[in-house]
Design a protein around this motif. Structure first.
Motif, PDB file in Angstrom:
ATOM      1  N   TYR A 117     -19.761  -5.966  20.400  1.00  0.00           N
ATOM      2  CA  TYR A 117     -20.760  -6.821  21.035  1.00  0.00           C
ATOM      3  C   TYR A 117     -20.217  -8.188  21.426  1.00  0.00           C
ATOM      4  O   TYR A 117     -19.406  -8.781  20.715  1.00  0.00           O
ATOM      5  CB  TYR A 117     -21.944  -7.026  20.081  1.00  0.00           C
ATOM      6  CG  TYR A 117     -22.689  -5.758  19.754  1.00  0.00           C
ATOM      7  CD1 TYR A 117     -22.430  -5.067  18.569  1.00  0.00           C
ATOM      8  CD2 TYR A 117     -23.650  -5.254  20.618  1.00  0.00           C
ATOM      9  CE1 TYR A 117     -23.108  -3.900  18.271  1.00  0.00           C
ATOM     10  CE2 TYR A 117     -24.338  -4.085  20.321  1.00  0.00           C
ATOM     11  CZ  TYR A 117     -24.063  -3.417  19.147  1.00  0.00           C
ATOM     12  OH  TYR A 117     -24.736  -2.266  18.856  1.00  0.00           O
ATOM     13  N   THR A 118     -20.714  -8.661  22.546  1.00  0.00           N
ATOM     14  CA  THR A 118     -20.544 -10.063  22.908  1.00  0.00           C
ATOM     15  C   THR A 118     -21.669 -10.823  22.227  1.00  0.00           C
ATOM     16  O   THR A 118     -22.846 -10.523  22.451  1.00  0.00           O
ATOM     17  CB  THR A 118     -20.591 -10.235  24.424  1.00  0.00           C
ATOM     18  OG1 THR A 118     -19.441  -9.623  24.998  1.00  0.00           O
ATOM     19  CG2 THR A 118     -20.605 -11.701  24.821  1.00  0.00           C
ATOM     20  N   TYR A 154     -25.146 -11.885  23.664  1.00  0.00           N
ATOM     21  CA  TYR A 154     -25.005 -12.502  24.967  1.00  0.00           C
ATOM     22  C   TYR A 154     -24.727 -11.409  25.999  1.00  0.00           C
ATOM     23  O   TYR A 154     -23.884 -10.542  25.772  1.00  0.00           O
ATOM     24  CB  TYR A 154     -23.854 -13.506  24.979  1.00  0.00           C
ATOM     25  CG  TYR A 154     -24.205 -14.885  24.490  1.00  0.00           C
ATOM     26  CD1 TYR A 154     -24.560 -15.110  23.159  1.00  0.00           C
ATOM     27  CD2 TYR A 154     -24.166 -15.978  25.344  1.00  0.00           C
ATOM     28  CE1 TYR A 154     -24.880 -16.392  22.712  1.00  0.00           C
ATOM     29  CE2 TYR A 154     -24.475 -17.264  24.907  1.00  0.00           C
ATOM     30  CZ  TYR A 154     -24.824 -17.462  23.595  1.00  0.00           C
ATOM     31  OH  TYR A 154     -25.136 -18.733  23.165  1.00  0.00           O
ATOM     32  N   ALA A 155     -25.422 -11.471  27.120  1.00  0.00           N
ATOM     33  CA  ALA A 155     -25.135 -10.548  28.211  1.00  0.00           C
ATOM     34  C   ALA A 155     -23.779 -10.887  28.834  1.00  0.00           C
ATOM     35  O   ALA A 155     -23.016  -9.999  29.212  1.00  0.00           O
ATOM     36  CB  ALA A 155     -26.239 -10.591  29.259  1.00  0.00           C
ATOM     37  N   VAL A 156     -23.502 -12.189  28.905  1.00  0.00           N
ATOM     38  CA  VAL A 156     -22.240 -12.676  29.463  1.00  0.00           C
ATOM     39  C   VAL A 156     -21.793 -13.879  28.642  1.00  0.00           C
ATOM     40  O   VAL A 156     -22.575 -14.809  28.445  1.00  0.00           O
ATOM     41  CB  VAL A 156     -22.391 -13.099  30.941  1.00  0.00           C
ATOM     42  CG1 VAL A 156     -21.080 -13.669  31.471  1.00  0.00           C
ATOM     43  CG2 VAL A 156     -22.873 -11.938  31.799  1.00  0.00           C
ATOM     44  N   ASP A 188     -28.923 -12.743  25.897  1.00  0.00           N
ATOM     45  CA  ASP A 188     -29.883 -11.644  25.889  1.00  0.00           C
ATOM     46  C   ASP A 188     -30.891 -11.929  24.780  1.00  0.00           C
ATOM     47  O   ASP A 188     -30.686 -11.592  23.629  1.00  0.00           O
ATOM     48  CB  ASP A 188     -29.164 -10.325  25.633  1.00  0.00           C
ATOM     49  CG  ASP A 188     -30.113  -9.141  25.585  1.00  0.00           C
ATOM     50  OD1 ASP A 188     -29.637  -8.009  25.390  1.00  0.00           O
ATOM     51  OD2 ASP A 188     -31.338  -9.339  25.727  1.00  0.00           O
TER      52      ASP A 188
END
Length: 122
Positions: free
Chosen positions: A32-33, A97-99, A108
């Protein structure tokens, strides 16, 4: 769905340090980020820091740059907070985080768990 749990908050004097931890019981976080945001009373949520899944990219908000350090192992993500200031007082949440972009990260907000309270006294 991953369930994130933050811990490690507490009361500290200005100039002190705390280390926050984030875990997802029963699973690893290395795919995961992930990172942190905080929310202080009466203020908007603020993205604080994130790290990409491979650890190659990090982001720090201007308000914590140079004082906070994000790190991770296979199971946990950490936020080392040094030189704490009263304005760092907030509930801190770990979040996906999505990015994780060094300039414009995207959180996110659909996945975050219970936060941990950090109180910095002057």
């Amino acid at each position: 769905e991953v369930q994130l749990q933050a811990s490690g908050g507490g009361l500290v004097q200005a100039g002190g340090s705390l280390r926050l931890s984030c875990a997802a019981p029963g699973r690893t976080l290395d795919d995961y980020t992930i990172g942190w945001f905080r929310q202080a009373p009466g203020k908007e949520r603020e993205g604080v820091s994130c790290m990409s899944s491979n650890g190659g990219t990090t982001y720090y908000s201007d308000s914590v740059k140079g004082r906070f350090t994000i790190s991770r192992d296979q199971e946990k993500v950490f936020l080392q907070m040094n030189s704490l200031k009263p304005e760092d007082t907030a509930v801190y949440f770990c979040v996906l985080y999505a990015v994780c972009d060094p300039v414009r990260p995207v959180i996110d907000f659909g996945v975050f768990g219970q936060g941990t309270l950090v109180t910095v006294s002057s």
